[in-house]
Design an enzyme around this catalytic site. Structure first.
Site, short mmCIF file in Angstrom:
data_model
loop_
_atom_site.label_atom_id
_atom_site.label_comp_id
_atom_site.label_asym_id
_atom_site.label_seq_id
_atom_site.Cartn_x
_atom_site.Cartn_y
_atom_site.Cartn_z
N HIS A 1 0.86 -1.19 0.00
CA HIS A 1 0.00 0.00 0.00
C HIS A 1 0.89 1.23 0.00
CE1 HIS A 1 -3.55 -2.45 1.81
NE2 HIS A 1 -3.58 -2.43 0.49
N GLU B 1 1.70 4.04 2.88
CA GLU B 1 2.16 3.59 4.20
C GLU B 1 3.69 3.65 4.27
OE1 GLU B 1 0.20 -0.21 4.50
OE2 GLU B 1 -1.78 0.71 4.29
N GLU C 1 0.29 -4.07 11.31
CA GLU C 1 -0.14 -2.68 11.16
C GLU C 1 0.71 -1.89 12.15
OE1 GLU C 1 -2.13 -1.45 8.99
OE2 GLU C 1 -3.18 -3.20 8.21
N HIS D 1 2.53 -3.15 7.11
CA HIS D 1 1.55 -2.13 6.77
C HIS D 1 1.50 -1.08 7.87
CE1 HIS D 1 -0.69 -4.40 3.53
NE2 HIS D 1 -0.06 -5.42 4.12
#
Length: 453
Positions: A209, A212, A410, A335
């Protein structure tokens, strides 16, 4: 013809086609008077200088108190391209973060008050945060020996640094190029091998992504520590595995966040009036069954078919060719944001065969982070921890390739972060350090439980 900002993308496309409006070229549609672009003139989209702005864009957090609220925000997400959702409205009790453009702030404020939706404003002018973040970017011509973790680095600098490592440590570091991306950029990573035979490998995928930025920064920090740490425990960790680390597997998107739109998430494939596939919804494992969109204009568009994207295909092909030969037993995906350590699956509440081990190891990794920095990370399956999703790389790695130790991080900030994906550069080293410490815990604990025998 006046087109409201609240018209769904599918209807907008039909209106454009019905009115006879023809897009001579996608690149030309982005031209301004300053660009002096003629319709039909070929423009390289990878080097476009037009930059998205978020002046007076507000970030709201809303609390969905009822089924009516859930339906309300589901309808709003479908109807408006002026409200960018961080996740989807699913259940009562859920908190949802929404980015609202300046021209729609009054409408949105009226909406939440009309339906008595509990809310707060996290940020009143998102562009100010982006402007400050761009000031934290190292120049493209930064020498490779000055690469650091006090600034963010553009794609070219990361690749130059990887090449420098291969030159400086030829017996340990091998540069790996998965092949060209959608727009022809290389997808580069490194293989670290200190010479031990018959040992397993760890595969680290990062930057899928684009926005990020902390993920590629953390991946490069891990590479540096494995190569240069004087800590005997880290040196043993580095030598107990071979390491395959790819900091930016979505190079087109990552580069675009520096020159086009800081909040861009997807790759840069062109689909009519919109660009991009969410590569982490595109892997060929229970593709598009939940938590993904079939609309190319949406941030979580899963692509026209399973594994349709060049970047997905590069990763799939490499892992299918090397999973057995390199004994890849651990797959890590980096991420941000929300501070979570998650394992498969995302498409179903059904538990994987080694759920208990993954749950316990994830909790140990989260505890290691708390011990190191005091930060609180949650751990659990993707489905139960963040939200249902399908077509993710880690689910494919575990379900298709049978890689037993599979986690998706994350990273910082917290789930209710006021900064979203715009993490200050002063957070790079502490974020990367705590993530690396927890990765040590996962690898060591997996070894104790017999996964590498």
């Amino acid at each position: 013809m006046m087109l409201s900002g609240w018209i769904p993308h599918q209807l907008l496309l039909l209106l454009l086609l019905a009115s006879g409006m023809v897009l001579e070229s996608a690149a030309a549609s982005f031209c301004t008077k300053a660009d002096q672009c003629a319709v039909g003139e070929e423009v390289n989209p990878a080097t476009s200088v037009a930059q998205a702005r978020y002046d007076h864009t507000r970030i709201y957090q809303v609390q969905l108190a009822s089924e009516e609220h859930v339906r309300l925000f589901q309808a709003l997400e479908l109807a408006s391209d002026s409200c960018s959702f961080m996740g989807h409205a699913r259940v009562p009790g859920q908190k949802l973060t929404i980015m609202v453009t300046g021209s729609k702030v009054a409408d949105f404020d009226d909406l939440v008050h009309s339906y008595n939706v509990t809310h707060r404003v996290l940020n009143y002018n998102f562009q100010a945060l982006i402007d400050a973040n761009y000031l934290e970017v190292a120049p493209e011509n930064t020498p490779a020996d000055q690469f650091d973790w006090k600034r963010y680095h553009p794609l070219e600098s990361i690749y130059k640094w990887l090449e420098h490592l291969a030159e400086q440590h030829p017996s340990v570091v091998t540069l790996v190029d998965l092949g060209p991306s959608t727009q022809g950029l290389p997808i580069k990573g490194v293989r670290l091998a200190f010479g031990r035979e018959n040992i397993p490998s760890v595969f680290v995928e990062s930057g899928i992504h684009a926005r990020e930025w902390i993920a590629p920064a953390t991946a490069t920090y891990i590479i540096y520590q494995l190569l240069n740490s004087k800590d005997s425990e880290i040196q043993e960790l580095a030598r107990s595995q071979n390491w395959l680390i790819f900091p930016t597997v979505n190079p087109d998107g990552y580069r675009y966040t520096f020159v086009g739109d800081r909040m861009w998430r997807k790759n840069r494939a062109l689909f009519g009036i919109c660009r991009g596939v969410d590569l982490n919804r595109n892997f060929p494992f229970h593709w598009n069954v939940t938590g993904a969109s079939g609309d190319p204009c949406r941030y979580d568009y899963s692509g026209p078919s399973a594994g349709s994207e060049v970047e997905t295909q590069r990763i799939v092909q490499y892992l299918e060719q090397h999973a057995q030969g390199d004994r890849i037993k651990t797959f890590i995906s980096l991420h941000s944001y929300s501070q979570m350590i998650m394992f498969p699956y995302g498409h179903t509440p059904e538990r994987v065969e080694n759920y208990q081990d993954l749950k316990e190891m994830g909790q140990l990794a989260a505890q290691r982070i708390k011990d190191v920095s005091g930060r609180i990370y949650k751990s659990g399956s993707i489905y139960e921890t963040i939200y249902p999703s399908s077509g993710g790389s880690k689910d494919w790695a575990h379900g298709h390739l049978k890689i037993p130790i599979t986690y998706s991080y994350e990273l910082r900030g917290p789930a209710e972060s006021e900064d979203l994906f715009i993490l200050s550069a002063r957070e790079i080293e502490p974020t990367a350090s705590e993530a690396f410490a927890s990765l040590q815990t996962i690898v060591q604990e997996a070894g104790k439980r017999g996964y590498y025998h």
